[in-house]
Design an enzyme around this catalytic site. Structure first.
Site, PDB file in Angstrom:
ATOM      1  N   HIS A  50      -6.339 -13.294 -10.164  1.00 28.83           N
ATOM      2  CA  HIS A  50      -5.686 -13.672  -8.743  1.00 28.83           C
ATOM      3  C   HIS A  50      -5.914 -12.349  -8.337  1.00 28.83           C
ATOM      4  CE1 HIS A  50      -2.759 -11.318 -11.166  1.00 28.83           C
ATOM      5  NE2 HIS A  50      -2.095 -11.048  -9.766  1.00 28.83           N
ATOM      6  N   TYR A  71     -10.522  -2.239  -7.587  1.00 30.96           N
ATOM      7  CA  TYR A  71     -10.692  -3.152  -6.914  1.00 30.96           C
ATOM      8  C   TYR A  71      -9.181  -3.339  -6.065  1.00 30.96           C
ATOM      9  CZ  TYR A  71     -14.245  -4.342 -10.304  1.00 30.96           C
ATOM     10  OH  TYR A  71     -14.959  -4.200 -11.087  1.00 30.96           O
ATOM     11  N   HIS A 112      -3.746 -10.416  -4.476  1.00 28.96           N
ATOM     12  CA  HIS A 112      -2.853 -10.323  -3.470  1.00 28.96           C
ATOM     13  C   HIS A 112      -3.277  -9.630  -2.396  1.00 28.96           C
ATOM     14  CE1 HIS A 112       0.360 -11.253  -6.349  1.00 28.96           C
ATOM     15  NE2 HIS A 112      -0.211 -10.360  -7.348  1.00 28.96           N
TER      16      HIS A 112
END
Length: 175
Positions: free
Chosen positions: A58, A146, A60
């Site tokens: 996932h 990342y 954000h």
């Protein structure tokens, strides 16, 4: 059923976007494909990235849209579709998606929150940057490769050993 979203032109939003199969690691395995896709979408449909974290399953993000534009849905649709076209097939695909010619990489929707003030922005920035620590991917936020935290560290706005738990927030006026 129609899914309704409230968009504010020029708004700042926090997003959560998930893979359909949360046990996969496609986002980090294909990070360059994701980066290239986001870069292409951003060029065609501009937005400012205030914060970004990519975890294996996932991501954000916090974006600010142009003053006359409130369309996040198109941007996410293009990012998801562009990324999906770049990576090899191999995922399980539901019958409903297969009938529509879709891949089974992403959860259909994404979660968004309109940032309402500087305090709200600060809390969400901290959440984004602390997320790899929260999920056990790194011992400190700056150890996760990342993340937009590296930009803030390079600019001197955050220390290398920053920790949301220690209250080392980014000064709001210095973003």
């Amino acid at each position: 059923m129609e899914y309704r979203r409230t968009w504010q032109a020029g708004g700042t939003y926090f997003f959560t976007v998930n893979l359909a199969e949360r046990c996969r690691t496609l986002l980090t395995d294909h990070i360059d494909d994701l980066r290239d896709t986001v870069r292409a979408v951003k060029q065609a449909h501009p937005f400012d990235i205030l914060a970004w974290i990519v975890l294996p399953d996932h991501l954000h993000a916090i974006w600010t849209l142009p003053e006359n534009d409130g369309d996040c849905a198109t941007r996410w649709m293009l990012i998801k579709a562009g990324f999906s076209r770049r990576i090899p097939q191999g995922e399980w695909i539901r019958a409903s998606k297969r009938r529509k010619g879709e891949r089974g990489i992403w959860q259909r929707r994404f979660w968004e929150h309109l940032i309402v003030d500087e305090n709200d922005l600060q809390r969400h920035m901290d959440y984004v940057h602390f997320n790899p620590v929260k999920h056990g991917y790194a011992e400190r936020a700056s150890a996760w490769p990342y993340s937009s935290i590296h930009r803030y560290i390079r600019q001197g706005w955050m220390p290398l050993d920053w920790s949301a738990a220690a209250g080392d927030a980014i000064p709001v006026g210095e973003r």
